[in-house]
Structures are given as C-alpha cells and as structure tokens.
Design a protein around this motif. Structure first.
Motif, PDB file in Angstrom:
ATOM      1  N   VAL A 105     -16.756 -74.096 -58.301  1.00  0.00           N
ATOM      2  CA  VAL A 105     -17.095 -73.979 -56.776  1.00  0.00           C
ATOM      3  C   VAL A 105     -16.040 -74.784 -55.889  1.00  0.00           C
ATOM      4  O   VAL A 105     -15.506 -74.220 -54.827  1.00  0.00           O
ATOM      5  CB  VAL A 105     -18.676 -74.521 -56.567  1.00  0.00           C
ATOM      6  CG1 VAL A 105     -18.707 -76.081 -56.883  1.00  0.00           C
ATOM      7  CG2 VAL A 105     -18.855 -74.181 -55.233  1.00  0.00           C
ATOM      8  N   VAL A 106     -15.611 -75.784 -56.422  1.00  0.00           N
ATOM      9  CA  VAL A 106     -14.625 -76.591 -55.677  1.00  0.00           C
ATOM     10  C   VAL A 106     -13.263 -75.677 -55.278  1.00  0.00           C
ATOM     11  O   VAL A 106     -12.731 -75.561 -54.239  1.00  0.00           O
ATOM     12  CB  VAL A 106     -14.121 -77.952 -56.449  1.00  0.00           C
ATOM     13  CG1 VAL A 106     -13.130 -78.608 -55.369  1.00  0.00           C
ATOM     14  CG2 VAL A 106     -15.328 -78.991 -56.339  1.00  0.00           C
ATOM     15  N   GLU A 107     -12.567 -75.117 -56.458  1.00  0.00           N
ATOM     16  CA  GLU A 107     -11.723 -74.358 -56.462  1.00  0.00           C
ATOM     17  C   GLU A 107     -11.677 -73.206 -55.801  1.00  0.00           C
ATOM     18  O   GLU A 107     -10.805 -72.737 -54.794  1.00  0.00           O
ATOM     19  CB  GLU A 107     -11.358 -73.881 -57.984  1.00  0.00           C
ATOM     20  CG  GLU A 107     -10.287 -72.825 -57.946  1.00  0.00           C
ATOM     21  CD  GLU A 107     -10.105 -72.377 -59.520  1.00  0.00           C
ATOM     22  OE1 GLU A 107      -9.686 -71.354 -59.778  1.00  0.00           O
ATOM     23  OE2 GLU A 107     -10.434 -72.964 -60.485  1.00  0.00           O
ATOM     24  N   LEU A 108     -13.026 -72.496 -55.649  1.00  0.00           N
ATOM     25  CA  LEU A 108     -13.369 -71.192 -54.739  1.00  0.00           C
ATOM     26  C   LEU A 108     -13.227 -71.815 -53.364  1.00  0.00           C
ATOM     27  O   LEU A 108     -12.620 -71.023 -52.547  1.00  0.00           O
ATOM     28  CB  LEU A 108     -14.577 -70.759 -55.286  1.00  0.00           C
ATOM     29  CG  LEU A 108     -14.469 -70.043 -56.589  1.00  0.00           C
ATOM     30  CD1 LEU A 108     -15.849 -69.493 -57.024  1.00  0.00           C
ATOM     31  CD2 LEU A 108     -13.632 -68.722 -56.447  1.00  0.00           C
ATOM     32  N   VAL A 109     -13.852 -72.927 -52.987  1.00  0.00           N
ATOM     33  CA  VAL A 109     -13.961 -73.362 -51.527  1.00  0.00           C
ATOM     34  C   VAL A 109     -12.451 -73.679 -51.073  1.00  0.00           C
ATOM     35  O   VAL A 109     -12.076 -73.224 -49.943  1.00  0.00           O
ATOM     36  CB  VAL A 109     -14.729 -74.483 -51.503  1.00  0.00           C
ATOM     37  CG1 VAL A 109     -14.422 -75.434 -50.194  1.00  0.00           C
ATOM     38  CG2 VAL A 109     -16.321 -74.147 -51.603  1.00  0.00           C
ATOM     39  N   GLN A 110     -11.668 -74.136 -51.876  1.00  0.00           N
ATOM     40  CA  GLN A 110     -10.506 -74.805 -51.385  1.00  0.00           C
ATOM     41  C   GLN A 110      -9.495 -73.570 -51.346  1.00  0.00           C
ATOM     42  O   GLN A 110      -8.629 -73.221 -50.334  1.00  0.00           O
ATOM     43  CB  GLN A 110      -9.683 -75.715 -52.531  1.00  0.00           C
ATOM     44  CG  GLN A 110     -10.245 -77.011 -52.599  1.00  0.00           C
ATOM     45  CD  GLN A 110      -9.762 -77.676 -53.640  1.00  0.00           C
ATOM     46  OE1 GLN A 110      -9.358 -77.190 -54.767  1.00  0.00           O
ATOM     47  NE2 GLN A 110      -9.828 -78.953 -53.754  1.00  0.00           N
ATOM     48  N   GLU A 111      -9.826 -72.273 -52.171  1.00  0.00           N
ATOM     49  CA  GLU A 111      -9.178 -70.916 -52.001  1.00  0.00           C
ATOM     50  C   GLU A 111      -9.343 -70.338 -50.516  1.00  0.00           C
ATOM     51  O   GLU A 111      -8.507 -69.875 -49.690  1.00  0.00           O
ATOM     52  CB  GLU A 111      -9.398 -70.148 -53.202  1.00  0.00           C
ATOM     53  CG  GLU A 111      -8.835 -68.732 -52.828  1.00  0.00           C
ATOM     54  CD  GLU A 111      -9.289 -67.723 -53.892  1.00  0.00           C
ATOM     55  OE1 GLU A 111      -9.242 -66.602 -53.829  1.00  0.00           O
ATOM     56  OE2 GLU A 111      -9.770 -68.038 -55.113  1.00  0.00           O
ATOM     57  N   ARG A 112     -10.801 -70.271 -50.360  1.00  0.00           N
ATOM     58  CA  ARG A 112     -11.162 -69.879 -49.061  1.00  0.00           C
ATOM     59  C   ARG A 112     -10.918 -70.677 -47.597  1.00  0.00           C
ATOM     60  O   ARG A 112     -10.573 -70.081 -46.712  1.00  0.00           O
ATOM     61  CB  ARG A 112     -12.986 -69.863 -48.769  1.00  0.00           C
ATOM     62  CG  ARG A 112     -13.228 -69.101 -47.816  1.00  0.00           C
ATOM     63  CD  ARG A 112     -12.854 -67.537 -47.895  1.00  0.00           C
ATOM     64  NE  ARG A 112     -13.360 -66.938 -46.607  1.00  0.00           N
ATOM     65  CZ  ARG A 112     -12.670 -66.756 -45.337  1.00  0.00           C
ATOM     66  NH1 ARG A 112     -11.625 -67.397 -45.310  1.00  0.00           N
ATOM     67  NH2 ARG A 112     -13.041 -65.988 -44.535  1.00  0.00           N
ATOM     68  N   LEU A 113     -10.593 -72.037 -48.011  1.00  0.00           N
ATOM     69  CA  LEU A 113     -10.251 -72.994 -46.891  1.00  0.00           C
ATOM     70  C   LEU A 113      -8.653 -72.455 -46.570  1.00  0.00           C
ATOM     71  O   LEU A 113      -8.357 -72.798 -45.213  1.00  0.00           O
ATOM     72  CB  LEU A 113     -10.426 -74.271 -47.195  1.00  0.00           C
ATOM     73  CG  LEU A 113     -11.755 -74.874 -47.133  1.00  0.00           C
ATOM     74  CD1 LEU A 113     -11.925 -76.201 -47.958  1.00  0.00           C
ATOM     75  CD2 LEU A 113     -12.333 -75.016 -45.691  1.00  0.00           C
ATOM     76  N   GLY A 114      -8.134 -72.120 -47.630  1.00  0.00           N
ATOM     77  CA  GLY A 114      -6.597 -71.745 -47.330  1.00  0.00           C
ATOM     78  C   GLY A 114      -6.386 -70.771 -46.593  1.00  0.00           C
ATOM     79  O   GLY A 114      -5.278 -70.110 -46.229  1.00  0.00           O
ATOM     80  N   GLU A 115      -7.369 -69.545 -46.471  1.00  0.00           N
ATOM     81  CA  GLU A 115      -7.142 -68.649 -46.003  1.00  0.00           C
ATOM     82  C   GLU A 115      -7.256 -68.502 -44.271  1.00  0.00           C
ATOM     83  O   GLU A 115      -8.167 -69.357 -43.834  1.00  0.00           O
ATOM     84  CB  GLU A 115      -8.139 -67.361 -46.429  1.00  0.00           C
ATOM     85  CG  GLU A 115      -7.715 -67.270 -47.722  1.00  0.00           C
ATOM     86  CD  GLU A 115      -8.581 -66.028 -48.674  1.00  0.00           C
ATOM     87  OE1 GLU A 115      -9.758 -65.901 -48.007  1.00  0.00           O
ATOM     88  OE2 GLU A 115      -8.230 -65.667 -49.707  1.00  0.00           O
ATOM     89  N   SER A 116      -7.207 -67.498 -43.590  1.00  0.00           N
ATOM     90  CA  SER A 116      -7.516 -67.494 -42.211  1.00  0.00           C
ATOM     91  C   SER A 116      -9.037 -67.188 -42.049  1.00  0.00           C
ATOM     92  O   SER A 116      -9.673 -66.614 -42.707  1.00  0.00           O
ATOM     93  CB  SER A 116      -6.754 -66.309 -41.457  1.00  0.00           C
ATOM     94  OG  SER A 116      -7.421 -66.008 -40.110  1.00  0.00           O
ATOM     95  N   PRO A 117      -9.612 -67.833 -41.053  1.00  0.00           N
ATOM     96  CA  PRO A 117     -11.117 -67.666 -40.888  1.00  0.00           C
ATOM     97  C   PRO A 117     -11.465 -66.188 -40.576  1.00  0.00           C
ATOM     98  O   PRO A 117     -12.686 -65.864 -40.814  1.00  0.00           O
ATOM     99  CB  PRO A 117     -11.373 -68.473 -39.403  1.00  0.00           C
ATOM    100  CG  PRO A 117     -10.350 -69.550 -39.471  1.00  0.00           C
ATOM    101  CD  PRO A 117      -9.062 -68.916 -40.227  1.00  0.00           C
TER     102      PRO A 117
END
Length: 437
Positions: A105-117
């Motif tokens: 979950v942490v890895e997936l959240v960090q991946e999504r945080l790195g993308e444009s909203p």
C-alpha cells in the motif's frame, strides 16, 4: 512528512487490516493523524456485509473527497474488491486496493502521489484465486494497549445464501504456524496481555493445505511462544469446526479463554437450510452439550439473523424457543440485509423492515434473559480479570473475564493492563461487582 488519516468500517478483521497498514505507513515515515484532521492522504477501509455498511462507505469517501485542499483518496477493503468499477468511478477517488496486496500500500500510494492529480485513478484490485498466499502483515492493537488482534486466517468457501464475504475476501488461506509463534512472541514482549486470534472463517484455519495444520495447532503455536502470552482468545468460529482437540486444550489451559463465539444465525431448520448453513438445530444443540460437558462454565455467544426471506412467524417463534434453550451469554442480532449478488437477494417472500425490527426487539428480550442468567451463574465464583480502565462515573476499575463478562472492582492501585484474580460478588450495572483477591 506526509500526513495520512484512516477510517475503518466493519468487522475486527477490517480493523486489524487497518492497523497493519498504519504500521506500514508509520515505518515509512508518514505521520498518522485523526480522520477529522487535515491530511495529505485519506485511506478508507470499507465494508459491504450489509447495505448500511456499503452506504456508509460511500458517504465517508464523498466526505473525504470534499475537503479543501483535497487529500489523496485511497479506498481499500471489501467494497472495491466486490465492485471495483463502481468504486473507481466515485468522484475524487485516486487509488483503489482490494483485500490483497495491502503489503504494497505504501508503494502504491507513493506511485499515485508522484502523478498529476488529474490522472485517472489507479485500480490495484486483483482477483483472489485458489492458492493465493496469506499476507503475513503485522498484528493489530487496540488503543487501550491491553489487547492485540492477530489475523491468522483469511477467506471463506462456505457461500451462505445471504453472505457477500466469500466474494469480498476470496478463498481460504492461512498464516504459517511459525509466523503465528513469532507474532505472538513479539506482541507479548511489547506487554500486550491478551491476544485474540481472528479470521474470516477462523475454524477453517489450515484446511486449504493438504494434510495441513488445524486451529488447535495454531492455538498451541501461540501458547508456546516465548515470552508466554498471559491470555489468548479466539474469534468467531463455525460450530461444525469446533474440534475435540480444541475443547480439550480449552479445558486444561487456563491461558486460553473459556469463551466460544458460535454463529447460529437461525434456530429453525427450514431457515437454516435456505441459508445454506452446514448444520441443523439438533446438531448445534448436541455440540453445545458436548462443549459444556468438556469445558464447564464456558461462555458461548452467538450471531442471529432475523427476517431472512421466507421466515414465517412460526419459523421465528421456533427460533426464539430454540435460542432460549441454548442459554447464550450474549446474542449479536442482525436484521437480514439484502446483498446484491447473493442467492438470498432474489429469494421470494422478502420480509418488511418493520417486521424485521419487531423481531429484533423480541429477540433482544431473549438476549437480556440469557445474559442475566449467565451473570447470575458466575456469582460466588472466582475468575481472572484483565483491567482496562477506571470508570469515570463510579470510580471503579473495570475489565473483562475470560468469559467476556464486564467486572467492576475497587482498588487504590493503578490496575490498567493487569490481570488479577477476582471473587465475583453480585450483579452490577451491565456486568458484575467483584473483589480483587
């Protein structure tokens, strides 16, 4: 430091999963904040057991998405597992995860945080096929720092007619005995006094493994951990899965709480058959007799669903009569909830909400009778109590016996987190008054 807030709906297994994810984020350097506080990320762990649970899950998601500034919205648990296309299209959702891969979950959240909203939500939900491994996440703890919940089993293959859980949680999978022993040892070293072994279908522990271990083996592994756990408790079990070896262990091992939660669901054979339950009332009654012979003074609690499709007044009255005979110490009562995708949802003769509520109230009276009778049986006996807190209203310390009876006692000492012998003296409020020995 990013701030993350969690909201959990549903059962203790969900609460356990949330606590495990909280630890992953804490270890990764995130700050855990209350759900009402401003946060960079909001993670909602959802429930679909009832219509109310699913409706509330949607409301919490919408509420989080309306915040300004908007946090990253992560939705996990049973709702996205059963309806991923529906959840991924809820306005404001950024990431969905089902009931597997929570270790990532942490890895997936960090991946999504790195993308444009403005990017499309990430759908990380996967099917849960037979043979999928158990996710050995760390155990969950409650705020009191007295009790920890260790999930040792996941999934269900029973497919009761009313239940969405097999579709939401997948097939049977179990935590290894070695990992159970390690987790219990770690929790005990951290001063947790009671560990509760929980699962979706706990009694099926190990059954997916040919020649594999049984629940009694899991209990033995937990009890054998060093340092030794002061108190071990079992979560909900199906009655047909209560092994003699488990009862023998409960009878001779004082650290294993003499408390069994056995969901009955209905006390009428025709209703049980329509529910696709794997027993009838005669089999259930025989099991209760055997349990009480082997484990005197055991507390037996249960779940009952009222208003199942086709349940006539005669059926419900038969249920009431049988439940009285069972002498449960506590009954958890649920009005039947229609779940799309289950056989019961399309059965004829659905019961009105008004009739369900009337039956709930009638069964509540039986519950009160049984609870009072069980507490009266404990008067004059000695037991042990795990003390939780000082009651603000009466100034007494309160805690729970192995049989889950709330006990109140006076002490000038700080009893929080201690286990002590108590003589049970009289009825008091919702439990018993006792004297610490």
């Amino acid at each position: 430091m990013k701030k993350i807030a969690f909201y959990t709906l549903g059962c203790k297994v969900n609460q356990s999963d949330t606590a495990s994810m909280e630890k992953l984020f804490r270890d990764a350097g995130y700050e855990i904040v209350d759900f009402e506080e401003p946060a960079d990320i909001c993670l909602i762990n959802t429930c679909v057991v009832t219509n109310m649970g699913q409706s509330k899950s949607r409301k919490i998601i919408h509420r989080a998405a309306r915040r300004d500034p908007k946090p990253l919205i992560v939705v996990t648990g049973c709702y996205p597992q059963t309806s991923p296309d529906e959840v991924v299209h809820i306005d404001g959702v950024d990431l969905i995860i089902g009931n597997q891969d929570r270790s990532k979950v942490v890895e997936l959240v960090q991946e999504r945080l790195g993308e444009s909203p403005e990017e499309a939500p990430i759908n990380a939900v996967h099917d849960l096929p037979v043979g999928r491994a158990f996710e050995e996440l760390d155990a969950a703890v409650d705020a009191s720092r007295n009790r920890a919940f260790l999930k040792i089993q996941e999934g269900c293959d029973q497919y009761c007619a009313y239940c969405i859980i097999p579709y939401a949680r997948g097939h049977l999978r179990s935590r290894s005995l070695e990992n159970i022993r390690d987790e219990v040892a770690k929790l005990t070293a951290e001063q947790y006094k009671e560990i509760v072994l929980i699962g979706i279908h706990l009694g099926c522990y190990g059954k997916e493994i040919p020649g594999g271990p049984h629940l009694s083996d899991a209990v033995k592994a937990a009890l054998a951990a060093e340092p030794k756990v002061p108190r071990l408790r079992l979560g909900s079990l199906e009655s047909v899965e209560v092994e003699d070896a488990l009862l023998e262990l409960m009878a001779k091992e004082p650290r294993l709480c003499a408390h069994l939660h056995l969901p009955l669901q209905a006390g009428c054979d025709s209703t049980l058959e329509r529910m696709h339950r794997p027993y009838d009332t005669a089999k259930f009654a025989h099991l209760l007799e055997k349990i009480r012979n082997l484990v005197p003074h055991v507390a037996i609690t249960t779940d009952v669903i009222v208003g199942f499709p086709g349940e006539t007044e005669e059926d419900f009255q038969a249920s009431l009569d049988f439940i009285r005979q069972c002498r449960f110490s506590k009954i958890h009562i649920f009005p039947y909830s229609q779940r799309k995708g289950t056989p019961a949802a399309v059965m004829p003769d659905q019961i009105s909400n008004q009739e369900k509520q009337d039956r709930v109230h009638r069964l509540e009276e039986v519950d009160k009778e049984g609870n009072l009778a069980y507490r009266q049986e404990q008067i004059g006996r000695e037991s042990t109590v795990l003390w939780e807190r000082r009651n603000k209203k009466n100034g007494l310390w309160e805690g729970l016996t192995p049989g889950y009876v709330r006990v109140y006692a006076d002490s000038p000492e700080n009893m929080k987190g201690k286990i002590s012998p108590v003589r049970l003296e009289k009825l008091f409020e919702d439990g018993l008054k006792g004297d610490i020995i």
